[in-house]
Design a protein around this motif. Structure first.
Motif, PDB file in Angstrom:
ATOM      1  N   GLU A  82      22.480 -22.227  36.969  1.00  0.00           N
ATOM      2  CA  GLU A  82      21.264 -21.111  37.528  1.00  0.00           C
ATOM      3  C   GLU A  82      22.215 -20.108  38.645  1.00  0.00           C
ATOM      4  O   GLU A  82      21.677 -18.332  38.753  1.00  0.00           O
ATOM      5  N   LYS A  83      22.683 -20.882  39.886  1.00  0.00           N
ATOM      6  CA  LYS A  83      22.793 -20.168  40.757  1.00  0.00           C
ATOM      7  C   LYS A  83      24.299 -19.067  39.909  1.00  0.00           C
ATOM      8  O   LYS A  83      24.849 -17.870  41.120  1.00  0.00           O
ATOM      9  N   LEU A  84      25.220 -19.990  39.278  1.00  0.00           N
ATOM     10  CA  LEU A  84      26.123 -19.027  38.987  1.00  0.00           C
ATOM     11  C   LEU A  84      25.534 -17.745  37.679  1.00  0.00           C
ATOM     12  O   LEU A  84      26.870 -16.861  37.218  1.00  0.00           O
ATOM     13  N   GLY A  85      24.705 -17.814  36.771  1.00  0.00           N
ATOM     14  CA  GLY A  85      24.163 -16.215  36.870  1.00  0.00           C
ATOM     15  C   GLY A  85      24.269 -17.433  35.303  1.00  0.00           C
ATOM     16  O   GLY A  85      23.379 -16.682  34.074  1.00  0.00           O
ATOM     17  N   LEU A  86      24.442 -18.629  34.638  1.00  0.00           N
ATOM     18  CA  LEU A  86      23.960 -19.138  33.335  1.00  0.00           C
ATOM     19  C   LEU A  86      21.545 -18.945  33.415  1.00  0.00           C
ATOM     20  O   LEU A  86      21.931 -19.570  34.006  1.00  0.00           O
TER      21      LEU A  86
END
Length: 207
Positions: A82-86
């Protein structure tokens, strides 16, 4: 490189020898057993690729890199995606261990500078496979199941090896069907696994 990964790459430099680099990366982060498993999977993937007339270098690279996300604690893996934007699937939130395949793909790109889509795709689905999987995806998937990371011999190994005599797709399906027969006992059923099961069953004309 993503800030999230920098803690794990202090004093780590690529040498150009992928097996050496993966081993160094994992062992320096205290994952020696994972390094050994990854080397075994890489070599088995290379062997399988050659036996089915596919690129052994690509298969070995994906096998070597498939579990590099082991350095992150299991419970953090979905949150890291999630932090990686996925987008994180609900099954990955419930059982974050399964998110490691997708995290390993990102790490292969960011840390090891891998750009080959065949390698990245095989890493990304090495645990669950996926619908419309390529032969390279299937090769790395099966190699990981043959060289599993648990003590003793895999309980499904005879099924998988006997189906290798038919095709790599049949071997992949043999493992997935083994899980399918026990799906009531699985913590989650990843949608990619379902897609792979239905896709292979249709393509291989299995009733």
């Amino acid at each position: 490189m993503e800030e999230l990964f920098k803690t794990y790459t202090i004093n780590f430099n690529l040498s150009g020898d992928l097996e050496h680099d993966v081993t160094t990366f994992l062992t320096s982060n205290k994952f020696t057993n994972t390094a050994r498993h990854s080397c075994r999977v890489g070599r088995e993937a290379e062997r399988l690729a050659h036996s089915f007339n596919y690129n052994g270098d690509i298969a070995k690279a994906a096998g070597l890199l498939h579990d590099i996300s082991a350095v992150f604690p299991t419970h953090e893996r979905a949150a890291i995606l999630e932090k990686l934007g996925l987008v994180v699937l609900k099954e990955e939130k419930i059982f974050p261990l399964i998110a490691h395949q997708r995290l390993s793909r990102v790490m292969a790109e960011e840390i090891f500078n891998i750009q080959d889509e065949e390698i990245l795709s095989a890493i990304e689905c090495h645990t669950t496979l996926k619908g419309n999987a390529s032969k390279m995806d299937q090769i790395v998937f099966v190699a990981d199941k043959i060289e599993w990371d648990q003590p003793g011999e895999p309980p499904y190994i005879n099924r998988v090896k006997s189906q290798l005599e038919v095709s790599i797709g049949h071997a992949a399906f043999a493992y997935i069907n083994y899980l399918w027969e026990r799906k009531e006992n699985l913590k989650v059923i990843h949608p990619w696994l379902t897609e792979a099961y239905e896709d292979l069953k249709r393509k291989l004309l299995i009733r």
